[in-house]
Design an enzyme around this catalytic site. Structure first.
Site: not given
Ligand code: PGA
Length: 258
Positions: A12-14, A98, A100, A170, A176, A216, A237-238
């Site tokens: 997930n590149w956000k 998600h 966010e 999640e 993150g 993470s 994500g990251g």
């Molecule tokens: P993260 O994000 O790997 O940076 O913790 C995961 C996500 O939000 O899908």
């Protein structure tokens, strides 16, 4: 790694990467992951890079996902993206709900369920995210919160559609933050989510539905997390923003035991 369900590892590149940066990342991923066939590998760039990335990955095992979808078809919905537009770019998956978006765009379970139905009606596979906050975990209401999200976000889907849906657990406190759920914590919630699906739609559906872990995930913890019996993949994500990290998550997970 020998698993009952086919693993699905998604990046997930956000809200990251210009088109040029996206193409750069993709060319590295294609090089590193050209021969991976044992798992579904999905990358989810921002909308603005979908077209370019779609063309760049057509001859690779990588599959394309988007990060959101309208709950409507085409029409007068300024700023929204309809499912047909994603299909047009050979997008197969779409991340929905998600944390966010739940937090910053106030997305409700009911809205996520409408989006999931819209995805299925158009042959897109939704990746539906659920997870508790730290306050909720510390208050001992993780199962209550996650159970409500699962039931609400899948409401109205047929059994076949639920079976084809990918869920992503999640925990919000692990996204993150560098804090990962322990493999035992992840397994416990994954087994609970599967039991919720089984009680709603029968044991067979519960057994078939794939549940990713996200929060993470890194090369160093992926194999242990994904080795849990009810963890069927990862939503990263990251660590999906950099070739080495994402490729190593996949390679470390899939490598045969030494
Ligand atoms: P993260 O994000 O790997 O940076 O913790 C995961 C996500 O939000 O899908």
């Amino acid at each position: 790694m020998d698993k009952e369900r086919r693993l699905i590892i998604a990046g997930n590149w956000k809200s990251n990467k210009t088109v040029a940066e996206a193409l750069d990342l993709v060319s590295g991923l294609k090089r590193e992951l050209a021969t991976v066939t044992e798992a579904d590998i999905v990358i989810c760039p921002p909308y603005t890079a979908l077209d370019a990335v779609s063309k760049a990955i057509f001859d690779s095992p990588l599959r394309l996902g988007a990060q959101n979808l309208s709950d409507q078809a085409y029409g007068a919905f300024t700023g929204e993206i309809a499912p047909g537009m994603l299909r047009d770019l050979s997008v197969r998956y779409v991340i929905l709900g998600h944390s966010e978006r739940r937090q910053f765009q106030s997305e409700s379970d009911a809205l996520v369920a409408r989006k999931a139905a819209n995805a299925h009606a158009n042959n897109l596979v939704p990746i539906v995210c659920v997870g508790e906050t730290l306050v909720e975990r510390e208050a001992g209401i993780t199962e209550k919160v996650v159970g409500t999200q699962v039931r609400g976000s899948l409401a109205g889907l047929t059994v076949e559609q639920v079976e084809q849906t990918v869920l992503a657990y999640e925990p919000v406190w692990a996204i993150g933050t560098g804090k990962t759920a322990s493999s035992a914590q992840a397994q416990e919630v994954h087994a609970f989510i599967r039991s919720v699906i089984s009680s709603l739609h029968g044991e067979a559906t519960g057994r078939r539905v794939r549940i990713q872990y996200g929060g993470s995930v890194k090369p160093g913890n992926a194999r242990e997390l994904l080795g849990q019996p009810d963890v069927d993949g990862a939503l990263v994500g990251g660590a999906s923003l950099e070739v080495r990290n994402f490729a190593d998550i996949i390679k470390n997970t899939l490598q045969s035991p030494a």
